[in-house]
Design an enzyme around this catalytic site. Structure first.
Site, PDB file in Angstrom:
ATOM      1  N   GLU A  37     -14.314  -0.529  -1.370  1.00  0.00           N
ATOM      2  CA  GLU A  37     -14.454  -0.595   0.089  1.00  0.00           C
ATOM      3  C   GLU A  37     -15.701   0.125   0.584  1.00  0.00           C
ATOM      4  O   GLU A  37     -15.941   1.286   0.240  1.00  0.00           O
ATOM      5  CB  GLU A  37     -13.207   0.000   0.774  1.00  0.00           C
ATOM      6  CG  GLU A  37     -13.327  -0.044   2.295  1.00  0.00           C
ATOM      7  CD  GLU A  37     -12.031   0.203   3.043  1.00  0.00           C
ATOM      8  OE1 GLU A  37     -10.986   0.441   2.395  1.00  0.00           O
ATOM      9  OE2 GLU A  37     -12.073   0.151   4.289  1.00  0.00           O
ATOM     10  N   ASP A  86       0.838  -1.201   0.000  1.00  0.00           N
ATOM     11  CA  ASP A  86       0.000   0.000   0.000  1.00  0.00           C
ATOM     12  C   ASP A  86       0.875   1.253   0.000  1.00  0.00           C
ATOM     13  O   ASP A  86       1.841   1.340   0.763  1.00  0.00           O
ATOM     14  CB  ASP A  86      -0.853  -0.007   1.276  1.00  0.00           C
ATOM     15  CG  ASP A  86      -2.302   0.305   1.007  1.00  0.00           C
ATOM     16  OD1 ASP A  86      -2.634   0.728  -0.117  1.00  0.00           O
ATOM     17  OD2 ASP A  86      -3.113   0.122   1.938  1.00  0.00           O
ATOM     18  N   GLU A  99      -5.095   4.900  -3.223  1.00  0.00           N
ATOM     19  CA  GLU A  99      -6.509   5.208  -3.020  1.00  0.00           C
ATOM     20  C   GLU A  99      -6.990   6.324  -3.941  1.00  0.00           C
ATOM     21  O   GLU A  99      -6.320   7.357  -4.075  1.00  0.00           O
ATOM     22  CB  GLU A  99      -6.747   5.626  -1.558  1.00  0.00           C
ATOM     23  CG  GLU A  99      -6.491   4.504  -0.580  1.00  0.00           C
ATOM     24  CD  GLU A  99      -6.840   4.866   0.868  1.00  0.00           C
ATOM     25  OE1 GLU A  99      -7.381   5.976   1.109  1.00  0.00           O
ATOM     26  OE2 GLU A  99      -6.567   4.038   1.750  1.00  0.00           O
TER      27      GLU A  99
HETATM   28  O1  KIV Z   1      -5.012  -0.985   4.179  1.00  0.00           O
HETATM   29  C1  KIV Z   1      -5.740  -1.959   3.968  1.00  0.00           C
HETATM   30  O2  KIV Z   1      -5.678  -2.992   4.648  1.00  0.00           O
HETATM   31  C2  KIV Z   1      -6.710  -1.864   2.889  1.00  0.00           C
HETATM   32  C3  KIV Z   1      -7.729  -2.941   2.780  1.00  0.00           C
HETATM   33  C4  KIV Z   1      -8.772  -2.803   3.817  1.00  0.00           C
HETATM   34  C5  KIV Z   1      -8.309  -2.998   1.417  1.00  0.00           C
HETATM   35  O3  KIV Z   1      -6.659  -0.936   2.134  1.00  0.00           O
END
Ligand code: KIV
Length: 263
Positions: free
Chosen positions: A180, A87, A117
């Site tokens: 989400e 991420d 995002e």
């Molecule tokens: O950070 C995360 O774990 C997420 C998931 C909930 C999709 O973005």
């Protein structure tokens, strides 16, 4: 089944749409990655949710690129057969140049792809242009959400906007899109509108796959979110083992020893 010997490439994950559903869990550290490797998951997501569920911060916004690199390295050491998505932390992809720098750092740490995002199309294009696959994310965007989580896409206008954002991410080449906390009807519309598989969380059962935060799934933390039914109660198992150990120590009983501790 996912998680065979060969790590699925992003394009292979994208091609699963309509063939089979895609199962994704988060992982943040080495023991969890070892446990989750080769159990049938297509992707392990080192989510910035680690800020909340692993580090105890009150939001994902406190997560930095070095923190993500640290956790991705640990997951990559344990999950050697599974596609790892890292991420991108909040504010680390405000410009295409920032986005590319962050994505490259996460890939150097061991991620096979990155997630960001929102419909940040120039950032997505810069990263994909450099050969790094991107997972999109629409609906609830925790990095920019202020004041509580609510279901998105309940009104026609909002649902239209979500479909537009997902289509833009799809056109930019995302290999999958997290959906989400979206109204199930809107999630179905998104799923039917894009070529990339949608990976739902709190978005009904019509997405092409599902993702959960692993600590919620295994009951490691108190108070899981209301949409998760934990499938284990690991917190109680840990507490029970620790309480037994403490009682044994107090009773001067030596804990069972089966060999030397690893150095
Ligand atoms: O950070 C995360 O774990 C997420 C998931 C909930 C999709 O973005």
């Amino acid at each position: 089944m996912g998680g065979g010997l060969a790590i699925l490439r992003a394009d292979e994950i994208r091609a699963l749409k309509g063939l089979r559903r895609i199962a994704v869990l988060t992982a943040y550290d080495y023991p969890m990655a070892l446990a989750l490797d080769q159990v049938g998951l297509e992707v392990l997501l080192v989510g910035d949710s680690l800020g909340e569920v692993e580090l105890g911060f009150d939001s994902t916004r406190a997560v930095s690129v070095p923190m993500m690199e640290h956790h991705i390295r640990a997951v990559a050491n344990g999950a050697i057969h599974t596609h790892i998505t890292g991420d991108m932390p909040a504010r680390s992809y405000d410009t295409p140049a920032d986005a590319l720098r962050t994505a490259q750092a996460l890939v150097r740490a061991g991620a096979h792809s990155v997630k960001l995002e929102g419909a940040m199309i120039p950032a997505v294009q810069a990263i994909i242009g450099a050969g790094i696959p991107v997972m999109g994310h629409v609906g609830l965007l925790p990095q920019t959400t202020e004041g509580g989580y609510r279901r998105h896409g309940k009104t026609a206008d909002e649902a239209d906007r979500l479909v537009e954002d997902a289509c833009a991410l799809d056109d930019a080449g995302c290999f999958a899109i997290v959906v989400e906390c979206v109204d199930p009807e809107a999630a179905l519309r998104i799923t039917q509108s894009v070529g990339a598989p949608t990976i739902g969380i709190a978005a009904g059962s019509d997405c092409d796959g599902q993702v959960l935060v692993s600590t919620d799934l295994i009951g490691l933390l108190p108070d899981p979110p209301p949409f998760v039914v934990p499938r284990a109660n690991v917190r109680d198992i840990i507490r029970g083992a620790a309480a037994e150990f403490a009682a044994d120590v107090r009773a001067a009983a030596a804990p069972p020893v089966t060999g030397a501790r690893r150095s």
